[in-house]
Design a protein around this motif. Structure first.
Motif, mmCIF file in Angstrom:
data_model
loop_
_atom_site.group_PDB
_atom_site.id
_atom_site.type_symbol
_atom_site.label_atom_id
_atom_site.label_comp_id
_atom_site.label_asym_id
_atom_site.label_seq_id
_atom_site.Cartn_x
_atom_site.Cartn_y
_atom_site.Cartn_z
ATOM 1 N N GLY A 1 27.508 69.021 31.631
ATOM 2 C CA GLY A 1 27.869 68.507 32.946
ATOM 3 C C GLY A 1 26.832 67.635 33.619
ATOM 4 N N ASP A 2 25.631 67.523 33.063
ATOM 5 C CA ASP A 2 24.609 66.662 33.660
ATOM 6 C C ASP A 2 25.126 65.243 33.811
ATOM 7 O OD1 ASP A 2 22.712 68.662 33.828
ATOM 8 O OD2 ASP A 2 21.436 67.893 32.220
ATOM 9 N N GLU A 3 24.690 64.576 34.877
ATOM 10 C CA GLU A 3 25.019 63.174 35.094
ATOM 11 C C GLU A 3 23.748 62.387 35.357
ATOM 12 O OE1 GLU A 3 28.063 62.599 38.056
ATOM 13 O OE2 GLU A 3 29.443 63.961 37.029
ATOM 14 N N PHE A 4 23.723 61.157 34.894
ATOM 15 C CA PHE A 4 22.570 60.288 35.107
ATOM 16 C C PHE A 4 23.031 58.847 35.004
ATOM 17 C CE2 PHE A 4 22.833 61.624 30.733
ATOM 18 C CZ PHE A 4 22.745 60.447 30.021
ATOM 19 N N THR A 5 22.190 57.941 35.462
ATOM 20 C CA THR A 5 22.518 56.523 35.445
ATOM 21 C C THR A 5 21.471 55.777 34.642
ATOM 22 O OG1 THR A 5 23.579 56.698 37.595
ATOM 23 C CG2 THR A 5 22.965 54.484 36.878
ATOM 24 N N GLU A 6 21.946 54.877 33.806
ATOM 25 C CA GLU A 6 21.087 54.045 32.961
ATOM 26 C C GLU A 6 21.245 52.597 33.402
ATOM 27 O OE1 GLU A 6 20.626 53.120 28.186
ATOM 28 O OE2 GLU A 6 22.567 53.758 28.958
ATOM 29 N N PHE A 7 20.136 51.881 33.477
ATOM 30 C CA PHE A 7 20.143 50.464 33.816
ATOM 31 C C PHE A 7 19.746 49.695 32.558
ATOM 32 C CE2 PHE A 7 19.449 52.944 37.565
ATOM 33 C CZ PHE A 7 20.303 52.374 38.497
ATOM 34 N N ILE A 8 20.688 48.875 32.063
ATOM 35 C CA ILE A 8 20.535 48.176 30.794
ATOM 36 C C ILE A 8 20.353 46.688 31.040
ATOM 37 C CG2 ILE A 8 21.725 47.565 28.643
ATOM 38 C CD1 ILE A 8 23.293 50.144 28.910
ATOM 39 N N ARG A 9 19.453 46.081 30.286
ATOM 40 C CA ARG A 9 19.271 44.630 30.345
ATOM 41 C C ARG A 9 20.343 43.962 29.495
ATOM 42 N NH1 ARG A 9 13.739 42.059 28.432
ATOM 43 N NH2 ARG A 9 13.221 44.078 29.246
ATOM 44 N N THR A 10 21.047 42.993 30.085
ATOM 45 C CA THR A 10 22.032 42.193 29.351
ATOM 46 C C THR A 10 21.714 40.715 29.580
ATOM 47 O OG1 THR A 10 23.668 41.879 31.112
ATOM 48 C CG2 THR A 10 23.795 43.951 29.866
ATOM 49 N N ALA A 11 22.400 39.858 28.869
ATOM 50 C CA ALA A 11 22.210 38.412 29.046
ATOM 51 C C ALA A 11 22.620 37.967 30.449
ATOM 52 C CB ALA A 11 23.017 37.650 28.003
ATOM 53 N N GLU A 12 23.550 38.692 31.073
ATOM 54 C CA GLU A 12 24.020 38.351 32.415
ATOM 55 C C GLU A 12 23.224 39.024 33.524
ATOM 56 O OE1 GLU A 12 26.404 39.605 30.052
ATOM 57 O OE2 GLU A 12 26.664 37.542 29.409
ATOM 58 N N GLY A 13 22.280 39.901 33.166
ATOM 59 C CA GLY A 13 21.518 40.652 34.169
ATOM 60 C C GLY A 13 21.590 42.136 33.869
ATOM 61 N N THR A 14 21.369 42.942 34.876
ATOM 62 C CA THR A 14 21.337 44.389 34.690
ATOM 63 C C THR A 14 22.734 44.991 34.774
ATOM 64 O OG1 THR A 14 19.119 44.513 35.629
ATOM 65 C CG2 THR A 14 20.369 46.559 35.566
ATOM 66 N N LEU A 15 23.042 45.853 33.822
ATOM 67 C CA LEU A 15 24.289 46.605 33.811
ATOM 68 C C LEU A 15 23.944 48.053 34.143
ATOM 69 C CD1 LEU A 15 27.337 46.923 33.124
ATOM 70 C CD2 LEU A 15 26.613 47.379 30.770
ATOM 71 N N GLU A 16 24.665 48.620 35.080
ATOM 72 C CA GLU A 16 24.453 50.005 35.485
ATOM 73 C C GLU A 16 25.539 50.865 34.858
ATOM 74 O OE1 GLU A 16 24.759 52.388 39.693
ATOM 75 O OE2 GLU A 16 23.791 50.418 39.716
ATOM 76 N N LEU A 17 25.133 51.877 34.084
ATOM 77 C CA LEU A 17 26.086 52.787 33.441
ATOM 78 C C LEU A 17 25.812 54.215 33.886
ATOM 79 C CD1 LEU A 17 26.207 51.620 29.703
ATOM 80 C CD2 LEU A 17 28.010 51.420 31.405
ATOM 81 N N VAL B 1 27.006 55.437 18.438
ATOM 82 C CA VAL B 1 27.358 54.741 19.672
ATOM 83 C C VAL B 1 28.744 54.151 19.472
ATOM 84 C CG1 VAL B 1 26.768 52.855 21.240
ATOM 85 C CG2 VAL B 1 24.941 54.179 20.140
ATOM 86 N N ASP B 2 29.671 54.502 20.357
ATOM 87 C CA ASP B 2 31.031 53.989 20.279
ATOM 88 C C ASP B 2 31.402 53.453 21.653
ATOM 89 O OD1 ASP B 2 33.848 53.652 20.312
ATOM 90 O OD2 ASP B 2 34.051 55.100 18.683
ATOM 91 N N GLY B 3 31.597 52.154 21.726
ATOM 92 C CA GLY B 3 31.921 51.510 22.993
ATOM 93 C C GLY B 3 33.380 51.608 23.373
ATOM 94 N N GLY B 4 34.174 52.336 22.619
ATOM 95 C CA GLY B 4 35.580 52.486 22.952
ATOM 96 C C GLY B 4 36.317 51.163 22.985
ATOM 97 N N GLY B 5 35.884 50.243 22.129
ATOM 98 C CA GLY B 5 36.524 48.938 22.087
ATOM 99 C C GLY B 5 35.897 47.928 23.033
ATOM 100 N N GLN B 6 34.960 48.391 23.868
ATOM 101 C CA GLN B 6 34.261 47.489 24.782
ATOM 102 C C GLN B 6 32.801 47.428 24.387
ATOM 103 O OE1 GLN B 6 34.791 48.647 28.839
ATOM 104 N NE2 GLN B 6 36.949 48.137 28.843
ATOM 105 N N THR B 7 32.097 46.455 24.906
ATOM 106 C CA THR B 7 30.675 46.328 24.660
ATOM 107 C C THR B 7 29.971 45.972 25.955
ATOM 108 O OG1 THR B 7 28.968 45.242 23.351
ATOM 109 C CG2 THR B 7 30.836 43.894 23.954
ATOM 110 N N ALA B 8 28.712 46.299 26.035
ATOM 111 C CA ALA B 8 27.905 45.978 27.212
ATOM 112 C C ALA B 8 27.515 44.509 27.149
ATOM 113 C CB ALA B 8 26.675 46.876 27.273
ATOM 114 N N SER B 9 28.453 43.649 27.465
ATOM 115 C CA SER B 9 28.225 42.194 27.479
ATOM 116 C C SER B 9 27.664 41.688 26.155
ATOM 117 C CB SER B 9 27.282 41.825 28.616
ATOM 118 O OG SER B 9 27.825 42.217 29.852
#
Length: 146
Positions: A48-64, A105-113
């Motif tokens: 049940g733990d929750e946390f947020t990750e900030f990822i560098r992408t070509a478009e800027g930061t993605l928050e997950l 790692v499975d993006g469920g058909g999506q990718t982080a940019s």
């Protein structure tokens, strides 16, 4: 994005490897895309733990935002992004040389940019192996990791 499965053997006992790998505070030190993390990050995962990750992408930061949805210490854990498809699963198996660690790692058909690739994941798992083995070596010498 197709699932990206990787594995490596980390020289250390399965319970300690599990505890190191599942502390989110360490992610920016070994994952090549993770810039920062917040939330429940100072201890190994619990259900049940929750946390947020900030990822560098070509478009800027993605928050997950992530949630621990499956947890069996020290054998396996699965996290899912909140409000997005996909998952990351870790499994840990005791072997002669230490702990066989598997990460999918499975993006469920999506990718982080387009940022998450087999190359970024391979480099990250290699970094994780070196990082975890460094912590374990320091512990053997009586030192602690900050």
């Amino acid at each position: 994005m197709s699932p990206i499965p990787l594995e490596t053997t980390i020289n250390g006992p399965v319970d300690r490897v599990f505890d190191i790998v599942t502390q989110v505070r360490f992610w920016p030190q070994w994952h090549v895309l993770t810039r920062a993390v917040t939330g429940t990050i100072e201890r190994p995962f619990l259900p049940g733990d929750e946390f947020t990750e900030f990822i560098r992408t070509a478009e800027g930061t993605l928050e997950l935002a992530w949630k621990v949805v499956e947890h069996e210490r020290p054998r396996r854990v699965t996290i899912q992004p909140i409000g997005r498809p996909g998952f990351i699963s870790y499994t840990f198996e005791e072997v002669a040389d230490g702990t066989l660690f598997r990460r999918v790692v499975d993006g469920g058909g999506q990718t982080a940019s387009g940022t998450v690739t087999s190359d970024t994941e391979s480099r990250s798992v290699a970094n994780l192996k070196a990082f975890a083995e460094d912590i374990l070596a320091r512990e053997k010498k009586g030192a602690t990791y900050p």
